[in-house]
Design a protein around this motif. Structure first.
Motif, mmCIF file in Angstrom:
data_model
loop_
_atom_site.group_PDB
_atom_site.id
_atom_site.type_symbol
_atom_site.label_atom_id
_atom_site.label_comp_id
_atom_site.label_asym_id
_atom_site.label_seq_id
_atom_site.Cartn_x
_atom_site.Cartn_y
_atom_site.Cartn_z
ATOM 1 N N LEU A 115 34.732 -21.919 30.974
ATOM 2 C CA LEU A 115 35.866 -21.661 30.228
ATOM 3 C C LEU A 115 36.099 -22.887 29.279
ATOM 4 O O LEU A 115 36.297 -22.784 28.037
ATOM 5 C CB LEU A 115 37.181 -20.982 30.870
ATOM 6 C CG LEU A 115 38.364 -21.042 29.917
ATOM 7 C CD1 LEU A 115 37.976 -20.084 29.048
ATOM 8 C CD2 LEU A 115 39.574 -20.559 30.953
ATOM 9 N N THR A 116 36.239 -23.927 29.806
ATOM 10 C CA THR A 116 36.246 -25.333 29.291
ATOM 11 C C THR A 116 35.191 -25.561 28.175
ATOM 12 O O THR A 116 35.567 -25.809 27.143
ATOM 13 C CB THR A 116 36.161 -26.589 30.288
ATOM 14 O OG1 THR A 116 37.294 -26.417 31.319
ATOM 15 C CG2 THR A 116 36.668 -27.871 29.699
ATOM 16 N N MET B 231 31.727 -31.429 35.022
ATOM 17 C CA MET B 231 31.233 -30.556 34.314
ATOM 18 C C MET B 231 32.028 -30.164 33.102
ATOM 19 O O MET B 231 31.464 -30.113 31.811
ATOM 20 C CB MET B 231 30.291 -29.153 35.069
ATOM 21 C CG MET B 231 29.571 -29.627 35.794
ATOM 22 S SD MET B 231 28.731 -28.184 36.763
ATOM 23 C CE MET B 231 27.872 -27.516 35.608
ATOM 24 N N GLY B 232 33.022 -30.114 33.255
ATOM 25 C CA GLY B 232 34.043 -29.770 32.178
ATOM 26 C C GLY B 232 34.447 -30.854 31.416
ATOM 27 O O GLY B 232 34.149 -30.645 30.011
ATOM 28 N N GLU B 233 34.358 -31.900 31.659
ATOM 29 C CA GLU B 233 34.567 -33.251 31.365
ATOM 30 C C GLU B 233 33.409 -33.346 30.313
ATOM 31 O O GLU B 233 33.634 -33.887 29.048
ATOM 32 C CB GLU B 233 34.732 -34.518 32.094
ATOM 33 C CG GLU B 233 36.119 -34.586 32.881
ATOM 34 C CD GLU B 233 35.919 -35.783 33.706
ATOM 35 O OE1 GLU B 233 36.989 -36.127 34.377
ATOM 36 O OE2 GLU B 233 35.206 -36.723 33.380
ATOM 37 N N MET C 26 48.804 -20.708 24.509
ATOM 38 C CA MET C 26 47.541 -19.990 24.392
ATOM 39 C C MET C 26 46.931 -19.241 25.531
ATOM 40 O O MET C 26 46.916 -19.539 26.521
ATOM 41 C CB MET C 26 46.326 -21.183 24.063
ATOM 42 C CG MET C 26 44.937 -20.381 24.062
ATOM 43 S SD MET C 26 43.734 -21.800 23.671
ATOM 44 C CE MET C 26 42.086 -20.722 23.861
ATOM 45 N N ALA C 27 46.931 -17.913 25.295
ATOM 46 C CA ALA C 27 46.430 -17.109 26.549
ATOM 47 C C ALA C 27 45.087 -17.202 26.842
ATOM 48 O O ALA C 27 44.093 -17.925 26.116
ATOM 49 C CB ALA C 27 46.621 -15.574 25.691
ATOM 50 N N ARG C 28 44.700 -17.045 27.855
ATOM 51 C CA ARG C 28 43.387 -17.196 28.498
ATOM 52 C C ARG C 28 42.492 -16.388 27.772
ATOM 53 O O ARG C 28 42.564 -15.322 27.853
ATOM 54 C CB ARG C 28 43.414 -16.982 29.960
ATOM 55 C CG ARG C 28 42.064 -16.985 30.643
ATOM 56 C CD ARG C 28 41.828 -16.596 31.930
ATOM 57 N NE ARG C 28 40.516 -16.525 32.527
ATOM 58 C CZ ARG C 28 39.846 -17.331 33.244
ATOM 59 N NH1 ARG C 28 40.514 -18.240 33.592
ATOM 60 N NH2 ARG C 28 38.531 -17.432 33.558
ATOM 61 N N ALA D 265 45.083 -25.509 31.646
ATOM 62 C CA ALA D 265 44.918 -24.632 32.750
ATOM 63 C C ALA D 265 43.736 -24.872 33.463
ATOM 64 O O ALA D 265 42.637 -25.409 33.156
ATOM 65 C CB ALA D 265 44.522 -23.034 32.029
ATOM 66 N N ALA D 266 43.796 -24.431 34.904
ATOM 67 C CA ALA D 266 42.752 -24.913 35.844
ATOM 68 C C ALA D 266 42.757 -23.865 37.044
ATOM 69 O O ALA D 266 43.917 -23.665 37.224
ATOM 70 C CB ALA D 266 42.401 -26.379 35.983
#
Length: 288
Positions: free
Chosen positions: A79-80, A129-131, A30-32, A57-58
């Motif tokens: 983004l997440t 925060m992403g989690e 998957m592209a960003r 991705a990260a």
């Protein structure tokens, strides 16, 4: 099962792609996505037809995250969050790859999933925060916390094992140095990729530590690399302070797969055994 994968060219993403190929599982990169007001809607449409989106991705540059926190939070949190929202709208399960470093520095023993999370760097705060965003988006979502990843081709500039072998071979003084204070779990990307796919195939949800068995200091890790590579170079201890890092990374990034063990999942191999397997496999002809 059909998987959409971010970070497909990364250390873990490439291993997930390869393992999925070996198992005959459809896994596509998957592209960003671009950040904007329409990102969630665009993600929702792009996820149509998939069963799982794995977000590997990260922004992993822990030092740079300390001096450019805005970019860090945009990459690892915002983004997440948007991917999680798009996946929820598309009724697609999400798997988020996080880090055992987010537990922080408040204990000296390996962390388990029920332990508190007290991150000490912007990088690890952004992952926390992403989690939270992923787990809040849908109850079936999964967070995987892994450790010091190794594996992949030697040409990758971020290949820790290959770079330490090169450092040892170029040691004109007959020795190299490594941090004796920080401890963690070296994790073979192939082992972690296998477990992630197994978790995707199950009903697993919530937070799972996903690390190889055992733990080591950075010093012990590098000593094992040099020894298993057959190099006659001494690895001498250094203190953490001698590396002059901007990020206040915890000296304890050790973790155990407590949750998966409690639910009957087999342990991942000992890190040293997997390191030997990697050196005798993918890196067998490196530098010869």
């Amino acid at each position: 099962m059909k998987i959409l994968l971010t970070g497909a060219n990364g250390l873990l993403g490439s291993a997930i792609m390869e393992r999925a190929r070996q198992l005959g599982i459809a896994c596509e990169p998957m592209a960003r996505p671009q950040l904007g007001r329409d990102t969630v809607q665009l993600l929702q449409s792009s996820l149509d037809g998939y069963d799982v989106v794995i977000h590997a991705a990260a922004n992993t540059n822990v030092e740079k995250c300390e001096v450019e926190p805005e970019n860090c939070y945009a990459d690892n949190f915002l983004l997440t969050e948007l991917i999680a929202q798009g996946a929820a709208k598309a009724s697609v399960r999400m798997v988020f790859i996080s880090s055992t470093g987010i537990y922080g520095a408040w204990q000296d023993t390996p962390y388990r999933e029920y332990d508190a999370v007290l991150p000490t760097t912007h990088h690890h705060c952004s992952k926390q925060m992403g989690e939270q965003a992923v787990l809040a988006a849908h109850g079936a979502n999964l967070v995987v916390r892994t450790g010091w990843l190794f594996g992949g081709p030697a040409a990758n500039p971020k290949n820790f094992v290959a770079r330490r072998i090169e450092e040892a071979r170029g040691a004109s003084a007959g020795f190299i140095r490594s941090n004796r204070e920080q401890r963690g779990v070296p994790c073979y990307n192939a082992d972690v990729a296998q477990r992630i796919i197994e978790l995707c195939q199950s009903d697993a949800a919530g937070i799972y530590n996903c690390v190889n068995s055992g733990n080591a200091s950075r010093l012990e890790y590098v000593q094992a690399i040099v020894e298993l590579a057959g190099l006659q170079v001494e690895v001498r201890p250094s203190d953490a302070a001698s590396f002059n890092r901007k990020a206040k990374v915890s000296n304890n990034e050790m973790a155990e797969c407590w949750k998966s063990a409690a639910l009957g999942w087999p342990a991942l191999p000992l890190w040293r055994d997997s390191l030997a397997r990697y050196l005798n496999g993918e890196l067998k002809d490196f530098g010869k």
